[in-house]
Design a protein around this motif. Structure first.
Motif, PDB file in Angstrom:
ATOM      1  N   THR A   1       0.497  -0.905  -0.331  1.00  0.00           N
ATOM      2  CA  THR A   1       0.022   0.108  -0.124  1.00  0.00           C
ATOM      3  C   THR A   1       0.611   0.708   0.049  1.00  0.00           C
ATOM      4  O   THR A   1       0.394   1.999  -0.935  1.00  0.00           O
ATOM      5  CB  THR A   1      -0.855  -0.559   1.041  1.00  0.00           C
ATOM      6  OG1 THR A   1      -1.461  -1.358   1.387  1.00  0.00           O
ATOM      7  CG2 THR A   1      -1.692   0.944   0.897  1.00  0.00           C
ATOM      8  N   SER A   2       1.925   1.441   0.707  1.00  0.00           N
ATOM      9  CA  SER A   2       2.583   2.408   0.600  1.00  0.00           C
ATOM     10  C   SER A   2       3.596   2.709  -0.381  1.00  0.00           C
ATOM     11  O   SER A   2       2.797   3.867  -0.976  1.00  0.00           O
ATOM     12  CB  SER A   2       4.079   1.882   1.947  1.00  0.00           C
ATOM     13  OG  SER A   2       3.758   2.437   2.804  1.00  0.00           O
ATOM     14  N   VAL A   3       3.576   1.652  -1.155  1.00  0.00           N
ATOM     15  CA  VAL A   3       4.078   1.608  -2.657  1.00  0.00           C
ATOM     16  C   VAL A   3       3.110   2.575  -3.766  1.00  0.00           C
ATOM     17  O   VAL A   3       4.146   2.948  -4.690  1.00  0.00           O
ATOM     18  CB  VAL A   3       4.466   0.554  -3.081  1.00  0.00           C
ATOM     19  CG1 VAL A   3       5.381   0.874  -4.494  1.00  0.00           C
ATOM     20  CG2 VAL A   3       6.363   0.000  -2.198  1.00  0.00           C
ATOM     21  N   VAL A   4       1.927   1.457  -3.641  1.00  0.00           N
ATOM     22  CA  VAL A   4       1.191   1.972  -4.477  1.00  0.00           C
ATOM     23  C   VAL A   4       0.784   3.752  -4.162  1.00  0.00           C
ATOM     24  O   VAL A   4       0.087   4.256  -5.301  1.00  0.00           O
ATOM     25  CB  VAL A   4      -0.212   1.101  -4.358  1.00  0.00           C
ATOM     26  CG1 VAL A   4      -0.957   1.593  -5.230  1.00  0.00           C
ATOM     27  CG2 VAL A   4      -0.264  -0.079  -4.948  1.00  0.00           C
ATOM     28  N   PHE A   5       0.332   4.182  -2.901  1.00  0.00           N
ATOM     29  CA  PHE A   5       0.491   4.893  -2.917  1.00  0.00           C
ATOM     30  C   PHE A   5       1.443   6.382  -2.928  1.00  0.00           C
ATOM     31  O   PHE A   5       0.686   7.301  -3.810  1.00  0.00           O
ATOM     32  CB  PHE A   5      -0.223   5.313  -1.135  1.00  0.00           C
ATOM     33  CG  PHE A   5      -0.204   7.171  -0.624  1.00  0.00           C
ATOM     34  CD1 PHE A   5      -1.002   7.858  -0.677  1.00  0.00           C
ATOM     35  CD2 PHE A   5       1.040   7.628   0.378  1.00  0.00           C
ATOM     36  CE1 PHE A   5      -1.025   8.519   0.055  1.00  0.00           C
ATOM     37  CE2 PHE A   5       1.157   8.248   0.789  1.00  0.00           C
ATOM     38  CZ  PHE A   5      -0.077   9.274   0.791  1.00  0.00           C
ATOM     39  N   SER A   6       2.235   5.656  -2.769  1.00  0.00           N
ATOM     40  CA  SER A   6       3.686   6.824  -3.267  1.00  0.00           C
ATOM     41  C   SER A   6       3.536   6.676  -4.801  1.00  0.00           C
ATOM     42  O   SER A   6       3.814   7.913  -5.296  1.00  0.00           O
ATOM     43  CB  SER A   6       5.133   6.573  -2.867  1.00  0.00           C
ATOM     44  OG  SER A   6       5.681   5.309  -3.365  1.00  0.00           O
ATOM     45  N   PHE A   7       3.807   5.782  -5.640  1.00  0.00           N
ATOM     46  CA  PHE A   7       3.302   5.768  -6.832  1.00  0.00           C
ATOM     47  C   PHE A   7       2.117   6.942  -7.509  1.00  0.00           C
ATOM     48  O   PHE A   7       2.614   7.481  -8.495  1.00  0.00           O
ATOM     49  CB  PHE A   7       3.579   4.607  -7.523  1.00  0.00           C
ATOM     50  CG  PHE A   7       3.246   4.390  -9.198  1.00  0.00           C
ATOM     51  CD1 PHE A   7       4.370   4.849  -9.787  1.00  0.00           C
ATOM     52  CD2 PHE A   7       2.088   4.031  -9.933  1.00  0.00           C
ATOM     53  CE1 PHE A   7       4.768   4.334 -11.561  1.00  0.00           C
ATOM     54  CE2 PHE A   7       2.182   4.524 -11.108  1.00  0.00           C
ATOM     55  CZ  PHE A   7       3.379   4.780 -12.141  1.00  0.00           C
ATOM     56  N   PHE A   8       1.548   6.582  -6.865  1.00  0.00           N
ATOM     57  CA  PHE A   8      -0.112   7.597  -7.622  1.00  0.00           C
ATOM     58  C   PHE A   8       0.303   8.517  -7.129  1.00  0.00           C
ATOM     59  O   PHE A   8      -0.578   9.634  -7.929  1.00  0.00           O
ATOM     60  CB  PHE A   8      -0.980   6.735  -6.799  1.00  0.00           C
ATOM     61  CG  PHE A   8      -1.727   4.990  -8.073  1.00  0.00           C
ATOM     62  CD1 PHE A   8      -1.762   5.615  -9.360  1.00  0.00           C
ATOM     63  CD2 PHE A   8      -1.163   3.942  -7.660  1.00  0.00           C
ATOM     64  CE1 PHE A   8      -2.227   4.543 -10.461  1.00  0.00           C
ATOM     65  CE2 PHE A   8      -1.203   3.073  -8.557  1.00  0.00           C
ATOM     66  CZ  PHE A   8      -1.557   3.650 -10.101  1.00  0.00           C
ATOM     67  N   SER A   9       1.004   8.830  -5.775  1.00  0.00           N
ATOM     68  CA  SER A   9       0.593  10.506  -5.578  1.00  0.00           C
ATOM     69  C   SER A   9       1.807  10.956  -6.799  1.00  0.00           C
ATOM     70  O   SER A   9       1.404  11.956  -6.670  1.00  0.00           O
ATOM     71  CB  SER A   9       1.293  10.381  -4.166  1.00  0.00           C
ATOM     72  OG  SER A   9       0.692  10.186  -3.070  1.00  0.00           O
ATOM     73  N   ALA A  10       2.718  10.659  -7.099  1.00  0.00           N
ATOM     74  CA  ALA A  10       3.926  10.646  -7.835  1.00  0.00           C
ATOM     75  C   ALA A  10       2.660  11.274  -9.662  1.00  0.00           C
ATOM     76  O   ALA A  10       3.352  12.202  -9.948  1.00  0.00           O
ATOM     77  CB  ALA A  10       4.353   9.828  -7.970  1.00  0.00           C
TER      78      ALA A  10
END
Length: 192
Positions: free
Chosen positions: A132-141
């Motif tokens: 979830t952290s990686v998904v959150f950071s990627f889509f925040s980008a």
């Protein structure tokens, strides 16, 4: 899967790092004069933000918490981000000299881009798991790219527009950014 979709929609639209969290404003305003430069900066930020969040997650739970040194979190994350920016700089210098040159001083400034540090810290504060952290950071980008590309497109159109003299350049840029921010406020309440 439904929860992951909420994280994605929230990261891009509702809690956009630029428009809702007001992070990453310096590159947003500084690198958005030309569309190609904005896209290049967006992808560099995406790489650094996603990888920094993943490494930060690992360091948080494998080093900081077990050794009870959580107070070093910010320093540790900044060191990770600075290292990744150096890696991006080396890669861009070898792969795309024109993009490297056009980003100029803004490439090393990714190190101090508060959006990257902010997203890494938010994912820890929200207690997201690694995926979830990686998904959150990627889509925040992706939300950052959306914001900077939209703004770059508007600024390129404004170059040819007949803008009143007192509003040329920076003032009309701020007005455009404010209108974009208001447009994104329409997503508020869609998801948490």
């Amino acid at each position: 899967m439904g929860e992951m979709l909420l994280v994605i929609v929230s990261a891009i639209f509702v809690n956009n790092v630029v428009f809702a969290r007001f992070l990453g404003i310096c590159p947003y305003l500084g690198v958005s004069r030309k569309l190609d430069t904005a896209i290049g900066m967006g992808f560099a930020v995406t790489f650094v933000m996603t990888v920094a969040t993943a490494i930060g997650y690992f360091l948080q739970y494998a080093v900081l918490i077990p050794f009870k040194i959580e107070f070093m979190q910010t320093v540790m994350f900044i060191l990770v981000i600075a290292s990744l920016v150096q890696l991006v700089e080396i890669i861009l210098k070898k792969v795309s000299k024109p993009l490297y040159s056009s980003l100029g001083i803004f490439l090393p400034l990714i190190t101090t881009n508060c959006a990257i540090l902010g997203v890494a810290l938010i994912s820890i504060q929200e207690e997201y798991d690694l995926v979830t952290s990686v998904v959150f950071s990627f889509f925040s980008a992706m939300g950052f790219i959306l914001a900077i590309v939209m703004f770059a497109g508007i600024r390129e159109k404004l170059e040819a527009a007949d803008v009143p003299k007192p509003f040329e350049n920076v003032p009309i840029g701020f007005i455009s950014a404010a209108i974009l921010s208001l447009a994104f406020m329409g997503f508020a309440g869609l998801v948490k």
